[in-house]
Design a protein around this motif. Sequence first.
Motif, PDB file in Angstrom:
ATOM      1  N   CYS A  26      43.361 -11.639 -53.911  1.00 53.32           N
ATOM      2  CA  CYS A  26      42.381 -12.600 -53.390  1.00 53.32           C
ATOM      3  C   CYS A  26      40.995 -11.967 -53.323  1.00 53.32           C
ATOM      4  O   CYS A  26      40.858 -10.800 -52.974  1.00 53.32           O
ATOM      5  CB  CYS A  26      42.778 -13.060 -51.993  1.00 53.32           C
ATOM      6  SG  CYS A  26      44.418 -13.810 -51.909  1.00 53.32           S
ATOM      7  N   GLN A  27      39.973 -12.753 -53.651  1.00 51.94           N
ATOM      8  CA  GLN A  27      38.584 -12.359 -53.443  1.00 51.94           C
ATOM      9  C   GLN A  27      38.101 -13.132 -52.226  1.00 51.94           C
ATOM     10  O   GLN A  27      38.051 -14.362 -52.242  1.00 51.94           O
ATOM     11  CB  GLN A  27      37.741 -12.682 -54.677  1.00 51.94           C
ATOM     12  CG  GLN A  27      38.280 -12.090 -55.979  1.00 51.94           C
ATOM     13  CD  GLN A  27      38.364 -10.567 -55.955  1.00 51.94           C
ATOM     14  OE1 GLN A  27      37.535  -9.900 -55.343  1.00 51.94           O
ATOM     15  NE2 GLN A  27      39.378 -10.018 -56.616  1.00 51.94           N
ATOM     16  N   VAL A  28      37.778 -12.404 -51.157  1.00 53.89           N
ATOM     17  CA  VAL A  28      37.517 -13.037 -49.866  1.00 53.89           C
ATOM     18  C   VAL A  28      36.089 -12.746 -49.397  1.00 53.89           C
ATOM     19  O   VAL A  28      35.701 -11.583 -49.243  1.00 53.89           O
ATOM     20  CB  VAL A  28      38.520 -12.543 -48.796  1.00 53.89           C
ATOM     21  CG1 VAL A  28      38.351 -13.331 -47.507  1.00 53.89           C
ATOM     22  CG2 VAL A  28      39.960 -12.657 -49.294  1.00 53.89           C
ATOM     23  N   ASN A  29      35.326 -13.805 -49.171  1.00 55.45           N
ATOM     24  CA  ASN A  29      33.974 -13.687 -48.642  1.00 55.45           C
ATOM     25  C   ASN A  29      34.062 -13.495 -47.128  1.00 55.45           C
ATOM     26  O   ASN A  29      34.604 -14.350 -46.430  1.00 55.45           O
ATOM     27  CB  ASN A  29      33.193 -14.963 -48.987  1.00 55.45           C
ATOM     28  CG  ASN A  29      31.772 -14.965 -48.457  1.00 55.45           C
ATOM     29  OD1 ASN A  29      31.397 -14.138 -47.630  1.00 55.45           O
ATOM     30  ND2 ASN A  29      30.973 -15.901 -48.931  1.00 55.45           N
ATOM     31  N   VAL A  30      33.525 -12.366 -46.636  1.00 58.70           N
ATOM     32  CA  VAL A  30      33.544 -12.107 -45.191  1.00 58.70           C
ATOM     33  C   VAL A  30      32.123 -12.011 -44.639  1.00 58.70           C
ATOM     34  O   VAL A  30      31.853 -11.308 -43.670  1.00 58.70           O
ATOM     35  CB  VAL A  30      34.361 -10.842 -44.838  1.00 58.70           C
ATOM     36  CG1 VAL A  30      35.841 -11.054 -45.098  1.00 58.70           C
ATOM     37  CG2 VAL A  30      33.840  -9.617 -45.578  1.00 58.70           C
ATOM     38  N   GLY A  31      31.216 -12.751 -45.253  1.00 55.07           N
ATOM     39  CA  GLY A  31      29.838 -12.786 -44.769  1.00 55.07           C
ATOM     40  C   GLY A  31      28.917 -11.941 -45.606  1.00 55.07           C
ATOM     41  O   GLY A  31      28.400 -12.397 -46.624  1.00 55.07           O
ATOM     42  N   GLU A  32      28.749 -10.682 -45.237  1.00 61.82           N
ATOM     43  CA  GLU A  32      27.812  -9.809 -45.945  1.00 61.82           C
ATOM     44  C   GLU A  32      28.438  -9.111 -47.144  1.00 61.82           C
ATOM     45  O   GLU A  32      27.754  -8.418 -47.887  1.00 61.82           O
ATOM     46  CB  GLU A  32      27.236  -8.755 -44.987  1.00 61.82           C
ATOM     47  CG  GLU A  32      26.354  -9.360 -43.899  1.00 61.82           C
ATOM     48  CD  GLU A  32      25.732  -8.305 -43.015  1.00 61.82           C
ATOM     49  OE1 GLU A  32      26.008  -7.105 -43.230  1.00 61.82           O
ATOM     50  OE2 GLU A  32      24.977  -8.681 -42.108  1.00 61.82           O
ATOM     51  N   GLU A  33      29.738  -9.295 -47.334  1.00 61.19           N
ATOM     52  CA  GLU A  33      30.396  -8.669 -48.480  1.00 61.19           C
ATOM     53  C   GLU A  33      31.590  -9.500 -48.936  1.00 61.19           C
ATOM     54  O   GLU A  33      32.006 -10.437 -48.264  1.00 61.19           O
ATOM     55  CB  GLU A  33      30.839  -7.239 -48.140  1.00 61.19           C
ATOM     56  CG  GLU A  33      31.786  -7.163 -46.963  1.00 61.19           C
ATOM     57  CD  GLU A  33      32.126  -5.733 -46.573  1.00 61.19           C
ATOM     58  OE1 GLU A  33      32.103  -4.838 -47.445  1.00 61.19           O
ATOM     59  OE2 GLU A  33      32.435  -5.497 -45.394  1.00 61.19           O
ATOM     60  N   ARG A  34      32.077  -9.147 -50.117  1.00 58.84           N
ATOM     61  CA  ARG A  34      33.248  -9.817 -50.681  1.00 58.84           C
ATOM     62  C   ARG A  34      34.322  -8.763 -50.849  1.00 58.84           C
ATOM     63  O   ARG A  34      34.088  -7.724 -51.471  1.00 58.84           O
ATOM     64  CB  ARG A  34      32.854 -10.407 -52.037  1.00 58.84           C
ATOM     65  CG  ARG A  34      33.791 -11.459 -52.574  1.00 58.84           C
ATOM     66  CD  ARG A  34      33.175 -11.989 -53.861  1.00 58.84           C
ATOM     67  NE  ARG A  34      33.804 -13.215 -54.307  1.00 58.84           N
ATOM     68  CZ  ARG A  34      34.283 -13.413 -55.533  1.00 58.84           C
ATOM     69  NH1 ARG A  34      34.205 -12.448 -56.432  1.00 58.84           N
ATOM     70  NH2 ARG A  34      34.830 -14.551 -55.866  1.00 58.84           N
ATOM     71  N   GLU A  40      40.708 -24.158 -39.421  1.00 53.70           N
ATOM     72  CA  GLU A  40      40.010 -25.410 -39.752  1.00 53.70           C
ATOM     73  C   GLU A  40      38.497 -25.206 -39.765  1.00 53.70           C
ATOM     74  O   GLU A  40      37.791 -25.814 -40.564  1.00 53.70           O
ATOM     75  CB  GLU A  40      40.359 -26.499 -38.719  1.00 53.70           C
ATOM     76  CG  GLU A  40      41.829 -26.897 -38.692  1.00 53.70           C
ATOM     77  CD  GLU A  40      42.255 -27.608 -39.969  1.00 53.70           C
ATOM     78  OE1 GLU A  40      41.421 -28.340 -40.554  1.00 53.70           O
ATOM     79  OE2 GLU A  40      43.409 -27.404 -40.381  1.00 53.70           O
ATOM     80  N   ASP A  41      37.998 -24.379 -38.844  1.00 53.42           N
ATOM     81  CA  ASP A  41      36.549 -24.237 -38.659  1.00 53.42           C
ATOM     82  C   ASP A  41      36.120 -22.787 -38.786  1.00 53.42           C
ATOM     83  O   ASP A  41      36.933 -21.885 -38.835  1.00 53.42           O
ATOM     84  CB  ASP A  41      36.143 -24.741 -37.262  1.00 53.42           C
ATOM     85  CG  ASP A  41      36.566 -26.193 -37.037  1.00 53.42           C
ATOM     86  OD1 ASP A  41      36.237 -27.018 -37.893  1.00 53.42           O
ATOM     87  OD2 ASP A  41      37.213 -26.456 -36.010  1.00 53.42           O
ATOM     88  N   GLY A  42      34.798 -22.606 -38.791  1.00 56.44           N
ATOM     89  CA  GLY A  42      34.218 -21.255 -38.791  1.00 56.44           C
ATOM     90  C   GLY A  42      33.536 -20.911 -40.092  1.00 56.44           C
ATOM     91  O   GLY A  42      33.857 -21.459 -41.139  1.00 56.44           O
ATOM     92  N   GLN A  43      32.583 -19.990 -39.975  1.00 57.37           N
ATOM     93  CA  GLN A  43      31.827 -19.531 -41.136  1.00 57.37           C
ATOM     94  C   GLN A  43      32.270 -18.109 -41.524  1.00 57.37           C
ATOM     95  O   GLN A  43      32.615 -17.308 -40.650  1.00 57.37           O
ATOM     96  CB  GLN A  43      30.341 -19.505 -40.810  1.00 57.37           C
ATOM     97  CG  GLN A  43      29.731 -20.877 -40.527  1.00 57.37           C
ATOM     98  CD  GLN A  43      29.769 -21.788 -41.736  1.00 57.37           C
ATOM     99  OE1 GLN A  43      29.468 -21.364 -42.843  1.00 57.37           O
ATOM    100  NE2 GLN A  43      30.175 -23.027 -41.530  1.00 57.37           N
ATOM    101  N   ALA A  44      32.229 -17.827 -42.814  1.00 59.27           N
ATOM    102  CA  ALA A  44      32.595 -16.511 -43.296  1.00 59.27           C
ATOM    103  C   ALA A  44      31.738 -15.450 -42.609  1.00 59.27           C
ATOM    104  O   ALA A  44      30.514 -15.565 -42.555  1.00 59.27           O
ATOM    105  CB  ALA A  44      32.432 -16.432 -44.807  1.00 59.27           C
ATOM    106  N   GLY A  45      32.386 -14.428 -42.072  1.00 63.16           N
ATOM    107  CA  GLY A  45      31.690 -13.335 -41.406  1.00 63.16           C
ATOM    108  C   GLY A  45      31.626 -13.451 -39.913  1.00 63.16           C
ATOM    109  O   GLY A  45      31.321 -12.469 -39.227  1.00 63.16           O
ATOM    110  N   GLU A  46      31.924 -14.639 -39.361  1.00 62.80           N
ATOM    111  CA  GLU A  46      31.915 -14.797 -37.897  1.00 62.80           C
ATOM    112  C   GLU A  46      33.036 -13.962 -37.285  1.00 62.80           C
ATOM    113  O   GLU A  46      34.143 -13.918 -37.808  1.00 62.80           O
ATOM    114  CB  GLU A  46      32.158 -16.262 -37.506  1.00 62.80           C
ATOM    115  CG  GLU A  46      30.955 -17.158 -37.641  1.00 62.80           C
ATOM    116  CD  GLU A  46      31.266 -18.572 -37.180  1.00 62.80           C
ATOM    117  OE1 GLU A  46      32.352 -18.814 -36.619  1.00 62.80           O
ATOM    118  OE2 GLU A  46      30.407 -19.446 -37.383  1.00 62.80           O
TER     119      GLU A  46
END
Length: 199
Positions: free
Chosen positions: A115-123, A189-195
């Motif tokens: 998996c390639q996962v976006n965690v906010g400031e990096e992937r 269900e909710d939330g932004q990548a990196g939170e």
Amino acid sequence: MNVFYNEKGVGEVLIIKLKDTPRHDKAFEEKGQVVQITNTETGEVTGYNIFGQPSEEFRSSGPVEMDDEKLAKVNQLIQESGFDHQIAADFSPKFVIGHVEEMEKHPNADKLNVCQVNVGEERLQIVCGAPNVNAGQKVVVAKVGAVMPSGMVIKDAELRGVPSSGMICSAKELGLPNAPEKKGILVLEDGQAGEPFSL
């Protein structure tokens, strides 16, 4: 960097683990109330044991949540004991919301996915064996350096020849109440990548 204090379990000692060291490669040097642990093969400082009753903010029955202020106090104790070394650490959140942007089958394992996962400031590239993982999901990611409720520390790894940095977590692995017994990651269900995700 992982810091532990458990007076009932191990007595009045603040245990600071910077890196893993094979048992036979450890050297110990004591100055005052501080013991410095070094890897004899690499010469790196890999940890400290600080004896005596610590100030209130370090008292715990397991992992100690660190911040810059606590680190400054630890470094002060190390210096006052006569050691030159200073600890540097990253206190950014280790459990965060991730967005699975891409997923493909692992080339060498039928039950694993890459998996390639976006965690906010990096992937991050994370190898995952959960049957319900899929592209487009919002998930909880334990980044490298995270300490799971079980005590396991997340590290960079290579699974069947594919590098993996972090772990996509299930509710059970996160120690959440009423976690299902069946295998599968927690899909949000909710939330932004990196939170940050609070356990």
